[in-house]
Design a protein around this motif. Structure first.
Motif, PDB file in Angstrom:
ATOM      1  N   ALA A 244       0.831  -1.205   0.000  1.00  0.00           N
ATOM      2  CA  ALA A 244       0.000   0.000   0.000  1.00  0.00           C
ATOM      3  C   ALA A 244       0.866   1.255   0.000  1.00  0.00           C
ATOM      4  O   ALA A 244       0.500   2.274  -0.605  1.00  0.00           O
ATOM      5  CB  ALA A 244      -0.922  -0.012   1.212  1.00  0.00           C
ATOM      6  N   GLU A 245       2.006   1.211   0.662  1.00  0.00           N
ATOM      7  CA  GLU A 245       2.897   2.372   0.687  1.00  0.00           C
ATOM      8  C   GLU A 245       3.458   2.664  -0.702  1.00  0.00           C
ATOM      9  O   GLU A 245       3.619   3.827  -1.083  1.00  0.00           O
ATOM     10  CB  GLU A 245       4.018   2.124   1.687  1.00  0.00           C
ATOM     11  N   VAL A 246       3.757   1.608  -1.469  1.00  0.00           N
ATOM     12  CA  VAL A 246       4.231   1.804  -2.841  1.00  0.00           C
ATOM     13  C   VAL A 246       3.134   2.433  -3.699  1.00  0.00           C
ATOM     14  O   VAL A 246       3.387   3.342  -4.503  1.00  0.00           O
ATOM     15  CB  VAL A 246       4.700   0.465  -3.434  1.00  0.00           C
ATOM     16  N   THR A 247       1.900   1.964  -3.517  1.00  0.00           N
ATOM     17  CA  THR A 247       0.772   2.556  -4.241  1.00  0.00           C
ATOM     18  C   THR A 247       0.621   4.028  -3.898  1.00  0.00           C
ATOM     19  O   THR A 247       0.390   4.873  -4.771  1.00  0.00           O
ATOM     20  CB  THR A 247      -0.518   1.802  -3.907  1.00  0.00           C
ATOM     21  N   ALA A 248       0.738   4.362  -2.609  1.00  0.00           N
ATOM     22  CA  ALA A 248       0.625   5.762  -2.188  1.00  0.00           C
ATOM     23  C   ALA A 248       1.725   6.611  -2.802  1.00  0.00           C
ATOM     24  O   ALA A 248       1.490   7.764  -3.194  1.00  0.00           O
ATOM     25  CB  ALA A 248       0.668   5.845  -0.666  1.00  0.00           C
ATOM     26  N   ALA A 249       2.956   6.078  -2.890  1.00  0.00           N
ATOM     27  CA  ALA A 249       4.057   6.837  -3.493  1.00  0.00           C
ATOM     28  C   ALA A 249       3.750   7.181  -4.946  1.00  0.00           C
ATOM     29  O   ALA A 249       3.985   8.318  -5.394  1.00  0.00           O
ATOM     30  CB  ALA A 249       5.356   6.039  -3.385  1.00  0.00           C
ATOM     31  N   LYS A 250       3.204   6.243  -5.698  1.00  0.00           N
ATOM     32  CA  LYS A 250       2.846   6.511  -7.089  1.00  0.00           C
ATOM     33  C   LYS A 250       1.766   7.579  -7.183  1.00  0.00           C
ATOM     34  O   LYS A 250       1.844   8.500  -8.003  1.00  0.00           O
ATOM     35  CB  LYS A 250       2.365   5.223  -7.762  1.00  0.00           C
ATOM     36  N   ARG A 251       0.767   7.462  -6.327  1.00  0.00           N
ATOM     37  CA  ARG A 251      -0.320   8.447  -6.359  1.00  0.00           C
ATOM     38  C   ARG A 251       0.187   9.846  -6.039  1.00  0.00           C
ATOM     39  O   ARG A 251      -0.209  10.823  -6.682  1.00  0.00           O
ATOM     40  CB  ARG A 251      -1.401   8.046  -5.350  1.00  0.00           C
ATOM     41  N   MET A 252       1.068   9.954  -5.058  1.00  0.00           N
ATOM     42  CA  MET A 252       1.554  11.277  -4.669  1.00  0.00           C
ATOM     43  C   MET A 252       2.420  11.897  -5.750  1.00  0.00           C
ATOM     44  O   MET A 252       2.362  13.116  -5.983  1.00  0.00           O
ATOM     45  CB  MET A 252       2.319  11.166  -3.340  1.00  0.00           C
ATOM     46  N   ILE A 253       3.237  11.094  -6.420  1.00  0.00           N
ATOM     47  CA  ILE A 253       4.081  11.623  -7.494  1.00  0.00           C
ATOM     48  C   ILE A 253       3.225  12.140  -8.641  1.00  0.00           C
ATOM     49  O   ILE A 253       3.459  13.243  -9.172  1.00  0.00           O
ATOM     50  CB  ILE A 253       5.065  10.537  -7.971  1.00  0.00           C
ATOM     51  N   VAL A 254       2.224  11.363  -9.026  1.00  0.00           N
ATOM     52  CA  VAL A 254       1.344  11.777 -10.131  1.00  0.00           C
ATOM     53  C   VAL A 254       0.536  13.013  -9.730  1.00  0.00           C
ATOM     54  O   VAL A 254       0.376  13.951 -10.525  1.00  0.00           O
ATOM     55  CB  VAL A 254       0.416  10.614 -10.521  1.00  0.00           C
ATOM     56  N   ARG A 255       0.036  13.042  -8.497  1.00  0.00           N
ATOM     57  CA  ARG A 255      -0.794  14.163  -8.054  1.00  0.00           C
ATOM     58  C   ARG A 255       0.013  15.459  -7.954  1.00  0.00           C
ATOM     59  O   ARG A 255      -0.482  16.538  -8.299  1.00  0.00           O
ATOM     60  CB  ARG A 255      -1.432  13.823  -6.716  1.00  0.00           C
ATOM     61  N   SER A 256       1.253  15.373  -7.487  1.00  0.00           N
ATOM     62  CA  SER A 256       2.076  16.579  -7.400  1.00  0.00           C
ATOM     63  C   SER A 256       2.375  17.144  -8.782  1.00  0.00           C
ATOM     64  O   SER A 256       2.509  18.361  -8.947  1.00  0.00           O
ATOM     65  CB  SER A 256       3.379  16.268  -6.659  1.00  0.00           C
ATOM     66  N   ARG A 257       2.464  16.277  -9.774  1.00  0.00           N
ATOM     67  CA  ARG A 257       2.680  16.754 -11.137  1.00  0.00           C
ATOM     68  C   ARG A 257       1.406  17.394 -11.693  1.00  0.00           C
ATOM     69  O   ARG A 257       1.454  18.442 -12.337  1.00  0.00           O
ATOM     70  CB  ARG A 257       3.109  15.605 -12.039  1.00  0.00           C
ATOM     71  N   GLU A 258       0.253  16.780 -11.421  1.00  0.00           N
ATOM     72  CA  GLU A 258      -0.999  17.311 -11.956  1.00  0.00           C
ATOM     73  C   GLU A 258      -1.414  18.601 -11.262  1.00  0.00           C
ATOM     74  O   GLU A 258      -1.927  19.517 -11.920  1.00  0.00           O
ATOM     75  CB  GLU A 258      -2.100  16.261 -11.810  1.00  0.00           C
TER      76      GLU A 258
END
Length: 457
Positions: A244-258
């Protein structure tokens, strides 16, 4: 000589200014410059009725919550008492001397209603982050990611067996939130493994003993920070498990870009983020250098040859064993060839059975198998890139800088006193983490831009 006894005398008129009684170096005076809630009422307007009794000012409630999280006041009852008595708190909340402090139940009513419906606390965090970016505290070149376990508001002695599921009488708000995130990759769908115990009070909290002591129910607070000044770029709650932590890392990277158009060139993290799929996603799909130790379990401890003893030839797409023989994906021609890549994204390289049977090194290579097999990930290129980076000076620098996120977690638990959640359910964890991250970024602004220094924004 002894002075006269101090006797209270009534006065017809008072001249009193709160501003003159707040010390110049007070934390709230430094923070107040960066709290911009001008768009708060417009953001919440659709969630209020056009008729009825006027509500409590939402800006007042948000300012009170910021005080609570900045000064580690965990109880909203106590927060109301402190704001009522403390002059600095009244000044920050724009209450004056005779302003009425709202009842503590007002926070709960708004939190479970319009605050969550409007995602207000996420908006507050992003407003503070936007100010950090405007002040030049976010470089955007290097990020770091990590997670820390936060105890849930659940009694570890009242858990039920995970295989039995929730009792039928579990109809609490936290139970309904748990059922709503069963298919979320950050919570219920993170792993098919059934937890040993489930808390009826907060089913989404994960039973974990990752700290090495007594197991307890917990959530994971995931931080994505900028390495220039350790500003929190994003925050995400998940269940307390590595996937779940890996999933959260992906979401945060994409969200910070958007949301903020941030494109980091490198990401630092521990080996929990060093899986092949994660490294491949960073390097090949996002164009981010993975400054992350590779999660690798290929080394053997039984005295036989590990995978590192075999040399890969990319031109021939084959491994060479210590005896000089080749391991290929297929050693014979199949009428219906099986797929080269399995469900786990692994390629299998096999030696010839005849080569292994006649080899003098077989007892040290594959004593219990007829031929040696070597698995290779389809993301092996990204894994090798991560190995090379970690062995370089840039990788050693990233390992030192990554400790900044661990210092933020220490500040979160020891200074802000968020070592145990007060709210339950995934939404409660999200609210607390957003408020705490906003408070930490405000601390950072107050520390790095002292009073009297001109602001860039």
């Amino acid at each position: 000589m002894m002075g006269p006894r101090q006797v209270e005398q009534g006065a017809l008129f008072y001249e009193f200014s709160l501003d003159t009684h707040i010390p110049a170096d007070h934390l709230l005076r430094a923070i107040d410059r960066f709290v911009d809630l001008s768009g708060l009422r417009a953001h919440l307007q659709p969630f209020y009725s056009s008729t009825g009794r006027p509500s409590v000012d939402p800006e007042l409630m948000i300012r009170m919550l910021l005080i609570g999280y900045c000064f580690g006041i965990r109880s909203e009852r106590r927060l109301c008492d402190e704001v009522h008595l403390n002059l600095a708190y009244r000044w920050f909340c724009r209450l004056g001397l005779d302003g009425r402090v709202p009842d503590h139940s007002t926070f709960s009513k708004n939190r479970h209603g319009r605050f969550r419906d409007s995602d207000l606390l996420r908006c507050l965090f992003e407003t503070v982050l936007a100010r950090c970016i405007a002040e030049g505290l976010v470089g955007g070149e290097g990020f770091a990611v990590d997670a820390s376990l936060i105890k849930a508001d659940a009694n570890r002695q009242k858990g039920v067996e995970g295989t039995n599921g929730l009792p039928p009488e579990s109809v609490s708000r936290a139970a309904r939130e748990y059922l709503a995130v069963l298919d979320d990759a950050a919570f219920g769908a993170a792993t098919p493994v059934v937890p040993k115990l489930v808390s009826p009070a907060d089913p989404a909290a994960r039973w974990t003993g990752a700290d090495g002591g007594l197991a307890y129910f917990a959530y994971a607070a995931n931080y994505l920070i900028d390495l220039d000044h350790a500003v929190i770029v994003d925050v995400e709650p998940t269940t307390a498990i590595r996937q779940a932590e890996v999933t959260a890392a992906k979401r945060m990277i994409v969200r910070s870009r958007e949301r903020f158009d941030l494109y980091p060139a490198r990401l630092a993290g521990d080996s929990g983020y060093g899986s092949a799929a994660m490294l491949g996603w960073l390097a090949h799909e996002q164009g981010i250098e993975p400054h992350i130790p590779v999660f690798d379990k290929s080394e053997r401890r039984d005295g036989t040859f590990s995978r590192s003893a075999f040399t890969y030839d990319p031109g021939a797409d084959a491994y060479t064993c210590p005896a000089g023989k080749h391991l290929r994906q297929r050693q014979k021609v199949y009428r219906s060839p099986p797929p080269l890549v399995d469900a786990d994204g692994m390629l299998r390289y096999r030696a010839s059975k005849y080569d292994c049977e006649a080899c003098a090194l077989k007892p040290r290579c594959c004593p219990n198998a007829s031929a040696r097999k070597i698995p290779r990930s389809i993301h092996e290129g990204a894994r090798q890139m991560a190995r090379d980076i970690c062995a370089s000076e840039a990788g050693r620098t990233s390992r030192r800088e990554r400790k900044k996120v661990e210092m933020l977690f220490a500040h979160l638990k020891r200074i802000l006193r968020l070592d145990r959640l007060r709210l339950r359910g995934p939404d409660g964890a999200r609210d607390e983490f957003h408020l705490a991250a906003a408070a930490q970024n405000l601390w950072k602004l107050a520390k790095l831009i002292p009073l009297g220094q001109p602001s860039l924004a």
